[in-house]
Write a protein that holds these residues in place. Structure first.
Motif, short mmCIF file in Angstrom:
data_model
loop_
_atom_site.label_atom_id
_atom_site.label_comp_id
_atom_site.label_asym_id
_atom_site.label_seq_id
_atom_site.Cartn_x
_atom_site.Cartn_y
_atom_site.Cartn_z
N PRO A 61 9.86 -7.67 -15.12
CA PRO A 61 9.93 -6.38 -14.45
C PRO A 61 9.15 -6.32 -13.14
O PRO A 61 9.34 -5.41 -12.33
CB PRO A 61 9.32 -5.43 -15.48
N GLY A 62 8.23 -7.27 -12.93
CA GLY A 62 7.37 -7.25 -11.76
C GLY A 62 6.09 -6.48 -12.03
O GLY A 62 6.05 -5.58 -12.87
N SER A 63 5.03 -6.86 -11.30
CA SER A 63 3.73 -6.21 -11.44
C SER A 63 2.87 -6.62 -10.26
O SER A 63 3.14 -7.63 -9.61
CB SER A 63 3.04 -6.64 -12.74
N SER B 92 0.83 -1.21 0.00
CA SER B 92 0.00 0.00 0.00
C SER B 92 0.86 1.26 0.00
O SER B 92 0.48 2.27 -0.58
CB SER B 92 -0.95 0.00 1.21
N ARG B 93 2.02 1.21 0.65
CA ARG B 93 2.93 2.35 0.62
C ARG B 93 3.50 2.56 -0.78
O ARG B 93 3.49 3.67 -1.30
CB ARG B 93 4.07 2.13 1.63
N PHE B 94 3.95 1.47 -1.38
CA PHE B 94 4.56 1.60 -2.71
C PHE B 94 3.53 2.01 -3.76
O PHE B 94 3.86 2.76 -4.69
CB PHE B 94 5.22 0.27 -3.11
N LYS B 95 2.31 1.52 -3.64
CA LYS B 95 1.25 1.88 -4.59
C LYS B 95 1.01 3.39 -4.61
O LYS B 95 0.69 3.97 -5.64
CB LYS B 95 -0.06 1.17 -4.24
N LYS B 96 1.15 4.01 -3.44
CA LYS B 96 0.91 5.45 -3.31
C LYS B 96 2.19 6.27 -3.51
O LYS B 96 2.19 7.47 -3.25
CB LYS B 96 0.31 5.75 -1.94
N SER B 97 3.26 5.58 -3.93
CA SER B 97 4.55 6.24 -4.11
C SER B 97 5.03 6.89 -2.82
O SER B 97 5.63 7.98 -2.83
CB SER B 97 4.49 7.28 -5.24
N GLY C 111 6.95 -4.68 -8.95
CA GLY C 111 7.41 -3.74 -9.96
C GLY C 111 7.37 -2.30 -9.51
O GLY C 111 7.22 -1.39 -10.34
N TYR C 112 7.54 -2.07 -8.21
CA TYR C 112 7.44 -0.71 -7.68
C TYR C 112 8.81 -0.02 -7.67
O TYR C 112 9.86 -0.65 -7.80
CB TYR C 112 6.86 -0.74 -6.27
#
Length: 339
Positions: free
Chosen positions: A319-321, A192-197, A254-255
């Motif tokens: 690359p990840g996702s 959730s942190r990475f999704k929100k940058s 992929g973050y």
């Protein structure tokens, strides 16, 4: 010693699962309801109104009368106790709340289990240890928690060991599976942190033994159906630091690797205090079952970090996702993919 997934013997039914807002309870509810339709009830705290669904009942475990009424209504023959407030900071700031939910809730549950002669499997936690030593804790090691949460979990264990010697206590580590709200549990909070940058800071020296919830569900089913009693460690076979776990989530999803920060736990601040190496040695459970019930998390060896900057290494063909993350980190290879 690994045995492929099989259908364990059926537990006594109907089954009550407590604490279905947590990762372990939420995934257990889905698993057991799919296997025993109409015979499984899950309870969550009254104030968690967002968690609704078939078989989900609002009932606080510390509500003695409400719990007794629920047992009388359904006549539960077995109970999987996943309840407890595991929010470390909240427990530190409100020890009375932590005691009420984590200890009085278990006391009330023990009364009903005794009254109805039900089978009980209770989930405890690796944070009953401080982790100041070398880890690899066995069941006989003295407990020395550094948090209010860990202290209340020790108290709950003692109640059950003294009052319900036929009950089974499984000390788990980090259960790796989906959460109902998308930001509970290790994977979802970090993601959730990475999704929100936003940055996520994890610790180099807090070490855990995570397990896929798929594997944990099967172990719980086997324990509910059997008669093993007392205390067993149920940690996975691969120790990982919290920083390494975040590396895996970051790269698999992929973050942006620059959003992951690391530090020693002494820099975390006084609240909540952080444990160190609380890895669990689950040899006793393996011997009792006759096989290794846990896949290493993650199953994919290529997702195991090899150095502190490993999450920066990306290949064009992988690359990840978020989709790959769900496939690799929520479910182990032996089980069906996510729907």
């Amino acid at each position: 010693m690994f045995r492929p997934a099989t259908s364990p013997q059926n537990p006594p039914l109907p089954l009550l699962i407590t604490g279905v807002a947590g990762v372990a309870g939420y995934n257990a509810l889905a698993y057991f309801q799919a296997r025993y339709p109409g015979r499984v009830i899950g309870i969550r705290q009254q104030d968690n109104w967002r968690l609704v669904g078939p078989g989900v009942v609002a009932c606080n475990a510390e509500d003695r009368d409400g719990l007794a009424q629920l047992f009388d209504e359904h006549g539960f023959r077995s109970v999987l106790d996943c309840a407890g407030n595991c929010a470390l900071k909240s427990c530190e700031l409100d020890p009375a709340m932590a005691w009420r939910i984590n200890v009085e809730g278990v006391q009330n549950l023990a009364r009903q289990v005794t009254r109805h002669d039900s089978r009980l499997v209770h989930l405890s936690i690796d944070l009953v240890f401080s982790g100041q030593g070398a880890g690899g804790h066995v069941e006989e090691d003295p407990t020395d928690p550094v948090t209010v949460y860990g202290t209340t979990m020790v108290a709950a264990e003692r109640i059950l060991l003294e009052q319900l010697p036929r009950a089974c206590i499984l000390r788990i580590s980090l259960p790796m599976g989906i959460s109902f709200n998308g930001h509970a549990g290790a994977i979802d909070w970090i993601q959730s942190r990475f999704k929100k940058s936003k940055p996520a800071t994890l610790y180099f020296d807090e070490v855990r033994t995570p397990t896929y919830t798929d594997c944990l569900n099967e172990v719980c089913e086997t324990m509910l159906a059997g008669d093993l009693a007392g205390l067993y460690h149920a940690g996975g076979p691969r120790p990982l630091t919290l920083y390494q776990i975040a590396q895996i989530v970051n790269r698999a999803g992929g973050y942006d690797p620059n959003h992951l920060m690391g530090c020693p736990r002494r820099m975390a601040g006084p609240i909540p205090p952080r444990a160190g190496d609380v890895t669990l040695d689950s040899s006793k459970l393996v011997r009792a079952l006759g096989y290794q019930p846990f896949d290493a998390w993650p199953c994919d060896e290529s997702l195991v970090p090899t150095h502190a900057e490993w999450h920066h290494d990306r290949s064009a063909d992988r690359p990840g996702s978020p989709e790959f993350l769900a496939e690799a980190l929520y479910r182990c290879e032996r089980h069906a993919p996510l729907q």
